[in-house]
Design a protein around this motif. Sequence first.
Motif, mmCIF file in Angstrom:
data_model
loop_
_atom_site.group_PDB
_atom_site.id
_atom_site.type_symbol
_atom_site.label_atom_id
_atom_site.label_comp_id
_atom_site.label_asym_id
_atom_site.label_seq_id
_atom_site.Cartn_x
_atom_site.Cartn_y
_atom_site.Cartn_z
ATOM 1 N N THR A 1 -2.828 -0.900 -11.090
ATOM 2 C CA THR A 1 -2.885 -2.049 -9.502
ATOM 3 C C THR A 1 -2.600 -3.087 -10.246
ATOM 4 O OG1 THR A 1 -5.576 -2.529 -9.849
ATOM 5 C CG2 THR A 1 -4.721 -0.897 -8.464
ATOM 6 N N GLY A 2 -2.372 -3.640 -11.014
ATOM 7 C CA GLY A 2 -1.983 -4.474 -11.905
ATOM 8 C C GLY A 2 -1.063 -5.530 -11.252
ATOM 9 N N CYS A 3 0.180 -4.568 -10.873
ATOM 10 C CA CYS A 3 1.646 -5.674 -10.149
ATOM 11 C C CYS A 3 1.407 -5.645 -8.471
ATOM 12 C CB CYS A 3 2.637 -4.660 -10.761
ATOM 13 S SG CYS A 3 2.399 -2.802 -9.870
ATOM 14 N N PHE A 4 0.008 -4.774 -7.934
ATOM 15 C CA PHE A 4 0.474 -4.573 -5.970
ATOM 16 C C PHE A 4 0.650 -6.371 -5.578
ATOM 17 C CE2 PHE A 4 -3.344 -1.565 -5.559
ATOM 18 C CZ PHE A 4 -2.046 -0.369 -5.952
ATOM 19 N N SER A 5 1.799 -6.365 -4.882
ATOM 20 C CA SER A 5 2.293 -7.266 -4.497
ATOM 21 C C SER A 5 0.954 -7.958 -3.692
ATOM 22 C CB SER A 5 3.399 -7.396 -3.457
ATOM 23 O OG SER A 5 3.139 -6.424 -2.438
ATOM 24 N N PRO A 6 1.269 -9.618 -3.298
ATOM 25 C CA PRO A 6 0.381 -10.369 -2.591
ATOM 26 C C PRO A 6 0.506 -9.371 -1.652
ATOM 27 C CG PRO A 6 1.753 -12.274 -3.699
ATOM 28 C CD PRO A 6 2.345 -10.475 -3.952
ATOM 29 N N ARG A 7 0.890 -8.891 -0.863
ATOM 30 C CA ARG A 7 1.053 -8.060 0.756
ATOM 31 C C ARG A 7 0.059 -6.791 0.364
ATOM 32 N NH1 ARG A 7 7.032 -6.504 3.768
ATOM 33 N NH2 ARG A 7 5.961 -4.990 5.534
ATOM 34 N N LEU A 8 0.022 -6.355 0.054
ATOM 35 C CA LEU A 8 -0.465 -5.107 -0.600
ATOM 36 C C LEU A 8 -1.746 -5.312 -0.937
ATOM 37 C CD1 LEU A 8 -0.586 -1.572 -0.589
ATOM 38 C CD2 LEU A 8 0.048 -1.490 -2.937
ATOM 39 N N ARG A 9 -1.421 -6.660 -1.376
ATOM 40 C CA ARG A 9 -3.308 -6.890 -1.802
ATOM 41 C C ARG A 9 -3.888 -7.406 -0.569
ATOM 42 N NH1 ARG A 9 -1.508 -9.015 -6.925
ATOM 43 N NH2 ARG A 9 -1.590 -11.029 -6.257
ATOM 44 N N ALA A 10 -3.091 -8.146 -0.156
ATOM 45 C CA ALA A 10 -4.005 -8.923 1.529
ATOM 46 C C ALA A 10 -4.364 -7.669 2.564
ATOM 47 C CB ALA A 10 -2.536 -9.672 2.401
ATOM 48 N N ILE A 11 -3.078 -6.219 2.367
ATOM 49 C CA ILE A 11 -3.300 -5.441 3.137
ATOM 50 C C ILE A 11 -4.942 -4.213 2.860
ATOM 51 C CG2 ILE A 11 -2.995 -2.940 4.209
ATOM 52 C CD1 ILE A 11 0.189 -4.409 3.704
ATOM 53 N N ASN B 1 -7.388 16.073 2.340
ATOM 54 C CA ASN B 1 -8.942 15.199 1.777
ATOM 55 C C ASN B 1 -9.353 14.244 1.248
ATOM 56 O OD1 ASN B 1 -6.796 13.453 0.600
ATOM 57 N ND2 ASN B 1 -6.791 14.111 -1.423
ATOM 58 N N GLY B 2 -9.157 13.423 2.480
ATOM 59 C CA GLY B 2 -9.412 12.675 2.917
ATOM 60 C C GLY B 2 -9.105 10.583 2.780
ATOM 61 N N ILE B 3 -8.340 11.598 1.850
ATOM 62 C CA ILE B 3 -7.517 9.848 1.499
ATOM 63 C C ILE B 3 -6.812 9.943 2.180
ATOM 64 C CG2 ILE B 3 -5.815 9.069 -0.876
ATOM 65 C CD1 ILE B 3 -7.284 11.080 -2.529
ATOM 66 N N VAL B 4 -6.199 7.884 2.406
ATOM 67 C CA VAL B 4 -5.256 7.671 3.355
ATOM 68 C C VAL B 4 -4.381 6.983 2.749
ATOM 69 C CG1 VAL B 4 -5.108 5.512 4.845
ATOM 70 C CG2 VAL B 4 -7.046 7.555 4.883
ATOM 71 N N HIS B 5 -2.870 7.184 2.657
ATOM 72 C CA HIS B 5 -2.194 6.108 2.118
ATOM 73 C C HIS B 5 -1.362 4.895 2.715
ATOM 74 C CE1 HIS B 5 1.761 5.303 0.422
ATOM 75 N NE2 HIS B 5 2.512 5.202 0.994
ATOM 76 N N VAL B 6 -1.313 3.699 2.266
ATOM 77 C CA VAL B 6 -1.582 2.323 3.130
ATOM 78 C C VAL B 6 -0.051 1.655 1.984
ATOM 79 C CG1 VAL B 6 -3.433 1.760 3.949
ATOM 80 C CG2 VAL B 6 -2.569 0.990 1.580
ATOM 81 N N ASP B 7 0.830 1.173 2.695
ATOM 82 C CA ASP B 7 2.139 1.322 2.199
ATOM 83 C C ASP B 7 2.791 -0.979 2.603
ATOM 84 O OD1 ASP B 7 4.552 1.440 3.747
ATOM 85 O OD2 ASP B 7 4.169 2.751 2.241
ATOM 86 N N THR B 8 3.494 -1.172 2.362
ATOM 87 C CA THR B 8 4.267 -2.270 3.126
ATOM 88 C C THR B 8 5.488 -1.817 3.309
ATOM 89 O OG1 THR B 8 4.881 -3.042 0.247
ATOM 90 C CG2 THR B 8 3.170 -4.055 1.152
ATOM 91 N N GLY B 9 6.584 -0.561 3.272
ATOM 92 C CA GLY B 9 7.332 -0.340 3.583
ATOM 93 C C GLY B 9 7.767 -0.716 4.920
ATOM 94 N N PRO B 10 8.622 0.238 5.569
ATOM 95 C CA PRO B 10 8.987 0.634 7.182
ATOM 96 C C PRO B 10 7.778 1.141 8.278
ATOM 97 C CG PRO B 10 10.918 2.413 6.236
ATOM 98 C CD PRO B 10 9.022 1.174 5.220
ATOM 99 N N LYS B 11 7.616 0.452 9.070
ATOM 100 C CA LYS B 11 6.334 1.232 10.064
ATOM 101 C C LYS B 11 6.476 2.285 10.954
ATOM 102 C CE LYS B 11 4.118 -2.775 12.646
ATOM 103 N NZ LYS B 11 2.670 -2.557 11.359
ATOM 104 N N ARG B 12 5.783 2.942 9.553
ATOM 105 C CA ARG B 12 4.962 5.011 9.907
ATOM 106 C C ARG B 12 4.128 5.213 10.287
ATOM 107 N NH1 ARG B 12 6.326 3.610 6.228
ATOM 108 N NH2 ARG B 12 5.972 4.271 3.434
ATOM 109 N N GLN B 13 3.676 6.363 10.162
ATOM 110 C CA GLN B 13 2.635 7.025 10.521
ATOM 111 C C GLN B 13 3.038 8.178 10.328
ATOM 112 O OE1 GLN B 13 0.314 5.523 13.146
ATOM 113 N NE2 GLN B 13 0.903 7.342 14.739
ATOM 114 N N TRP B 14 1.715 9.358 9.428
ATOM 115 C CA TRP B 14 2.411 10.391 9.373
ATOM 116 C C TRP B 14 0.629 11.529 8.837
ATOM 117 C CZ3 TRP B 14 3.549 6.946 5.746
ATOM 118 C CH2 TRP B 14 3.080 7.427 4.224
#
Length: 160
Positions: free
Chosen positions: A51-61, A126-139
């Motif tokens: 996780t050391g390279c996470f962007s400030p935006r992802l850390r803020a999320i 399995n209950g895991i949720v993915h979050v990212d800083t890319g374009p808005k989408r859900q699945w």
Amino acid sequence: MHTVFSIALACLLTLSFSTPAQTRDGKPRKVRLPVHSLSVAYAVQTASVKTGCFSPRLRAILAHIAAKTGRRPLVTSGHRPRAHRTGSLHRLCQAADIRVPGLSDRGIIAAARTAPGIGGVGRYCNGIVHVDTGPKRQWAHCRRKGGGILNARRRAGKRA
């Protein structure tokens, strides 16, 4: 040792979040967390999760999810330089797979969708949720006996 670490972390969080509630003219003060304090807003499942390279935006999320739920997200997968998909945001260190102990995946998704800067929000069976800083989408990815993926249309951005 665990107790000492917990107390130190609580003190750090208290110092990071303490600020006068109002300015001199009586207006509420806006609080902006320093970027370095955002890393305490989440934990990692194992030492091998990168996780050391996470962007400030992802850390803020992740910090937003922690603030919204009152619990620190547990990052189960972060930077994966050899991710199978070429366009994977995990390869670019712009995505995280998380759990929030004691919270349903629906609760995590609800908090994630309100995060400033959120891009993709995905749910796995399995209950895991993915979050990212890319374009808005859900699945939602759920493999069943037939091997198909449920909600594939939602993932592609189409409505059923």
